[in-house]
Design a protein around this motif. Structure first.
Motif, PDB file in Angstrom:
ATOM      1  N   PHE A  39     -43.509 106.733  30.728  1.00  0.00           N
ATOM      2  CA  PHE A  39     -42.632 105.567  30.766  1.00  0.00           C
ATOM      3  C   PHE A  39     -42.494 105.133  32.215  1.00  0.00           C
ATOM      4  O   PHE A  39     -42.347 105.973  33.094  1.00  0.00           O
ATOM      5  N   ASP A  40     -42.610 103.833  32.488  1.00  0.00           N
ATOM      6  CA  ASP A  40     -42.351 103.397  33.863  1.00  0.00           C
ATOM      7  C   ASP A  40     -41.247 102.359  33.887  1.00  0.00           C
ATOM      8  O   ASP A  40     -41.213 101.505  34.767  1.00  0.00           O
ATOM      9  N   TYR A  41     -40.334 102.405  32.929  1.00  0.00           N
ATOM     10  CA  TYR A  41     -39.205 101.481  32.794  1.00  0.00           C
ATOM     11  C   TYR A  41     -39.612 100.161  32.178  1.00  0.00           C
ATOM     12  O   TYR A  41     -38.787  99.454  31.638  1.00  0.00           O
ATOM     13  N   TYR A  48     -34.582 112.803  31.892  1.00  0.00           N
ATOM     14  CA  TYR A  48     -35.592 111.820  31.507  1.00  0.00           C
ATOM     15  C   TYR A  48     -34.941 110.730  30.659  1.00  0.00           C
ATOM     16  O   TYR A  48     -34.170 111.030  29.754  1.00  0.00           O
ATOM     17  N   SER A  87     -43.776 101.697  27.906  1.00  0.00           N
ATOM     18  CA  SER A  87     -43.781 103.084  27.480  1.00  0.00           C
ATOM     19  C   SER A  87     -45.068 103.328  26.691  1.00  0.00           C
ATOM     20  O   SER A  87     -45.552 102.438  26.003  1.00  0.00           O
ATOM     21  N   LEU A 127     -39.735 110.308  36.537  1.00  0.00           N
ATOM     22  CA  LEU A 127     -40.616 109.324  35.902  1.00  0.00           C
ATOM     23  C   LEU A 127     -42.095 109.647  36.109  1.00  0.00           C
ATOM     24  O   LEU A 127     -42.947 109.083  35.456  1.00  0.00           O
ATOM     25  N   ALA A 130     -33.409 103.691  32.176  1.00  0.00           N
ATOM     26  CA  ALA A 130     -34.428 102.655  32.239  1.00  0.00           C
ATOM     27  C   ALA A 130     -33.839 101.296  32.580  1.00  0.00           C
ATOM     28  O   ALA A 130     -34.505 100.462  33.164  1.00  0.00           O
ATOM     29  N   SER A 159     -45.725 111.376  25.947  1.00  0.00           N
ATOM     30  CA  SER A 159     -45.198 110.058  26.291  1.00  0.00           C
ATOM     31  C   SER A 159     -44.975 109.904  27.774  1.00  0.00           C
ATOM     32  O   SER A 159     -44.621 110.853  28.464  1.00  0.00           O
ATOM     33  N   SER A 163     -49.991 105.008  32.145  1.00  0.00           N
ATOM     34  CA  SER A 163     -48.847 104.126  32.366  1.00  0.00           C
ATOM     35  C   SER A 163     -47.828 104.738  33.323  1.00  0.00           C
ATOM     36  O   SER A 163     -46.787 104.143  33.561  1.00  0.00           O
ATOM     37  N   THR A 222     -47.637 101.678  22.356  1.00  0.00           N
ATOM     38  CA  THR A 222     -46.951 101.336  23.598  1.00  0.00           C
ATOM     39  C   THR A 222     -45.896 100.284  23.284  1.00  0.00           C
ATOM     40  O   THR A 222     -46.032  99.515  22.330  1.00  0.00           O
ATOM     41  N   LEU A 277     -36.767 106.963  25.665  1.00  0.00           N
ATOM     42  CA  LEU A 277     -37.857 105.999  25.490  1.00  0.00           C
ATOM     43  C   LEU A 277     -37.401 104.922  24.514  1.00  0.00           C
ATOM     44  O   LEU A 277     -36.670 105.205  23.580  1.00  0.00           O
ATOM     45  N   ARG A 289     -47.072 106.214  24.148  1.00  0.00           N
ATOM     46  CA  ARG A 289     -46.881 107.446  23.402  1.00  0.00           C
ATOM     47  C   ARG A 289     -48.134 107.670  22.571  1.00  0.00           C
ATOM     48  O   ARG A 289     -48.614 106.746  21.906  1.00  0.00           O
TER      49      ARG A 289
END
Lengths: 411, 376
Positions: free
Chosen positions: B47-49, B114, B52, B30, A106, B45, B20, B235, B117, B54
């Motif tokens: 995540f787009d960096y 992955y 996040s 991703l 990330a 969950s 998201s 989030t 998170l 969940r």
């Protein structure tokens, strides 16, 4: 396997980066020796000097600038338990290292371009992400792999962000030489110079990592002149070796004008074939991966879920642009091979003791050396280099190569 | 892994978590949604960096496990399943979704690729969901959209005891909203700069819940994250770094004139008059006792004027504003009567709301707007 293993013959750089990664840990307060608060304060002051927020990696193509940058990024994200015991940051196994190396971490953003320049639009987004705090609480690393391809405007957009990023943001810029970065960017970065890895070291890594026969590895390392990726390809791919041999026949063929033109054509064709093969290998895999991720039905022509066409289209466009650039790069590579041949000729003409890059073609080298004088050889090398410059300026490839071939004959 | 879950529960959870997911994933994994089943609970969950998401729901878990599948595909499937219990299980590298008589086989993505998170920071307090969403919307409207000035694209969240202050600016207007909340501990004090767009989306998506928990590391060395949680959904968002302008001193406290105008009539008039205001040209407001005259356009261009009833206390004043900024502010005060307070025509004006003409102005929300200097 530590993340540093792929860096060939760059002991000094590795040492510096490991030291930086260690002081980066001190900055994060992870030294593991924080018992006495006064002590750790002093440590922080002395230790943090090894780390800084902007680095410029320079070195000849193929020496592993991007590899070094990624390894450094991984070592900053390394969470190996061995570190508390004094292990080297960048174990290569922990989640931090692993995801950083495969590019899904990330906090490690890698910017590379498949086209000829990076524009203002892309860099504006980078400015924004540079001001974010890291998601994982460690460091946010932005790797700009082709910082020599930043347009001047784009570089200027980045200035402020590189000079004063958020406290936990680290910029890693890669460029072939310091001159490729704007002076204003250069002065904001700590410089790291990678050298051309020695032939023996490249051969060694091919044997060790890719399990290639020592003899083949030695040949490939010599022929690639320190370009690790190229050496690996030459060692593994018989087609690439053949095409290279084809390129090196050009100096023997340039007897008359017709042969010059035919030779030029075959050189351009070989580069196109090379590019096509590379593209096919990478494109198919990439396309499949993205399709699976977006949830396409298996197999070619499977239905795509709604709203995913855009992402696929973008990938296709990128692949197309990359094909153009790969072709150009392969042609450039062929020209470098060609200049290495004339370098050998020059070496023979002067009776230099060093090893020939094209040892297996000694006979041909000696023939050309016997037929011409060193001045002519130098002129020919100039012609090859002039052709590279012409290609860089977007001259039609065939035309440029034909001009060069004719110049090779005339010399 | 094997579990059973109600169709509606699954569809809702998947839809929320898939929201998201990035439309253009920088790396293929991703695009995946991480499903983890354990001890009667199913968590999903994405995540787009940057953000996040969940969500956790009850599920009948037969065999615990974790799997990564394409989020879009799962969202499409779960939305169109018949209303029957859904059984999801793994078979080697595939996931089998069975619902009634339909059966889907999906490819999985590599879980080990992955990214981890981000950890949710410890909860520091709660606010009512709807009030929070409304407050965020009021402030986020003033946030900047220029990525090269990242600090101004954020909403500053200041926590001081039982009071939360939200503030945003794009240099031409400044919105500040105070609201009360229930902190977990006494004397809590913290600040954060949250990307405005994300905050707006998050607050809106959690507004259905009675309470939203806000998780923010205390002042000093932050974790760089802010977390929101409500009704099983949580989030996290990465924070922006940088110095937000000090705003308390910007707001004037003494005024030479104070005007009150019924909001709906005011909004209508500004909209109409600004039709002839070309890009970047202002609307001019002239306040006199009992009447407000709006004008736009000048010289040979199209011109418009309109008069609206208004009360004025203090000196007459002529002032000009960017109509878009004025309309944003009038929409954000969300009140029947708008109160504009001026010092001079070159100093920023303060816009606030009143629920009735003779009521006290709402102190909780303030919108400061820079006038446009008129030539001549």
């Amino acid at each position: 396997m530590s993340v540093w293993d792929d860096l060939v013959g760059q002991e000094q750089v590795v040492e510096q980066l490991v030291a930086a990664a260690r002081s980066a840990r001190v900055v994060l307060g992870e030294s593991g020796r924080s018992g006495d608060s006064r002590n750790s304060g002093a440590e922080e002051q002395s230790g943090s000097s090894g780390m800084t927020h902007a680095w410029l990696f320079t070195g000849p193509p193929g020496s592993g600038m991007a590899t070094a940058a990624r390894a450094f990024a991984a070592s900053l994200q390394c969470t190996s338990p061995d570190l508390e015991l004094g292990g080297i940051p960048g174990c290569g196994f922990c989640e931090g290292c692993h995801t950083a190396l495969i590019g899904s971490h990330a906090d490690v953003e890698s910017v590379r371009t498949d086209v000829l320049s990076i524009g203002v639009k892309e860099t504006r987004e980078l400015v924004r992400s540079a001001s974010m705090s890291p998601a994982g609480g460690r460091w946010q690393v932005i790797i700009l792999e082709d910082s020599d391809r930043l347009t001047e405007g784009a570089a200027n957009v980045l200035l402020k962000a590189i000079e004063e990023p958020a406290p936990r943001t680290v910029w890693l810029l890669c460029a072939p030489s310091v001159e490729d970065a704007l002076p204003t960017i250069r002065s904001r970065c700590r410089l790291l110079v990678l050298r051309t890895p020695p032939v023996a070291a490249v051969a060694d890594v091919l044997v060790r990592r890719d399990g290639i026969e020592p003899e083949m590895a030695a040949f490939a390392a010599r022929a690639a002149q320190g370009h690790i990726g190229r050496a690996r390809r030459l060692a593994l791919d018989a087609g690439a070796r053949e095409r290279r041999a084809e390129v090196l026949k050009l100096p023997l063929r340039v007897a008359d004008l017709g042969a010059c033109l035919a030779g030029a054509q075959s050189l351009v064709d070989a580069a196109a074939a090379d590019a096509k093969q590379v593209a096919e290998e990478v494109d198919t895999r990439e396309t499949e991966e993205l399709r699976a991720a977006l949830g396409a039905a298996a197999g070619v022509g499977g239905r795509m879920p709604r709203g995913t066409a855009g992402a696929m289209k973008e990938l296709e466009d990128r692949q197309k642009r990359r094909a153009t650039r790969t072709q150009r790069d392969s042609l450039d590579r062929a020209l470098i091979d060609l200049s290495s041949f004339y370098r050998d000729v020059l070496a023979v003409q002067f009776g230099a003791a060093g090893e020939l890059s094209n040892e297996e073609m000694r006979q041909a080298v000696e023939r050309v050396a016997g037929e011409s004088r060193p001045e002519a050889t130098l002129r020919r090398i100039e012609a090859v280099l002039a052709c590279r410059t012409a290609l860089e300026r977007n001259v039609a490839p065939l035309l440029a190569v034909e001009a060069m071939a004719v110049a090779l004959r005339a010399g | 892994m094997k579990f059973r879950v109600e169709r509606d529960v699954l569809a809702e959870a998947v839809a929320w978590a898939a929201r998201s997911l990035p439309a253009r994933p920088p790396v293929p994994v991703l695009a995946g949604l991480l499903l983890a089943a354990d001890e009667g609970k199913l968590s999903l969950s994405g995540f787009d960096y940057e953000v996040s998401a969940r969500v956790e729901t009850e599920a009948d878990v037969e065999e615990p496990g974790t799997v990564l599948v394409s989020g879009r595909l799962l969202a499409d499937i779960s939305r169109s399943l018949p209303n029957r219990p859904v059984e999801i299980s793994t078979d080697g590298v595939r996931v089998i979704v069975v619902c009634g008589s339909s059966r889907f086989t999906l490819p999985t993505l590599p879980v080990d690729e992955y990214p981890a998170l981000p950890q949710m920071p410890t909860v520091s307090g709660t606010v009512p969901g709807e009030a929070f969403a409304a407050a965020v919307a009021q402030v986020a409207t003033a946030a900047g959209r220029d990525d090269t000035l990242p600090v101004l694209t954020g909403v500053r969240v200041e926590i001081e005891g039982d009071r939360v202050t939200l503030a945003a600016t794009d240099r031409y207007r400044f919105a500040v909203r105070d609201l009360m909340w229930k902190p977990e501990q006494e004397g809590l004090s913290a600040v954060a700069l949250v990307p405005a767009k994300t905050l707006l989306d998050t607050a809106k998506s959690l507004s259905a819940g009675d309470v939203v928990s806000i998780a923010l590391a205390g002042s000093g060395k932050g974790e760089g994250l802010i977390g929101f949680e409500g009704a099983g959904r949580r989030t996290t968002t990465r924070l922006l770094e940088g110095e937000f302008p000090k705003f308390r001193a910007l707001f004037p406290t003494e005024f030479n004139s104070v005007a009150t105008v019924p909001t709906p009539a005011f909004v209508e008039a500004v909209k109409r008059v600004s039709l002839v205001a070309e890009r970047n040209t202002p609307v001019r407001l002239s306040f006199e006792q009992g009447v407000l005259t709006l004008e736009a356009g000048s010289g040979d261009d199209a011109q418009a004027t309109e008069r609206v009833e208004a009360d004025l206390e203090g000196d007459d004043i002529s002032i000009a504003f960017n109509p878009a900024y004025l309309l944003d502010g009038l929409a954000a005060i969300d009140a029947a009567v708008a109160q504009l307070s001026f010092t001079t025509s070159t100093k920023p004006a303060l816009l606030s709301g009143k629920h009735a003409p003779d009521a006290e102005a709402d102190e909780a929300y303030k919108y400061l707007i820079m006038p446009v200097r008129l030539s001549g």
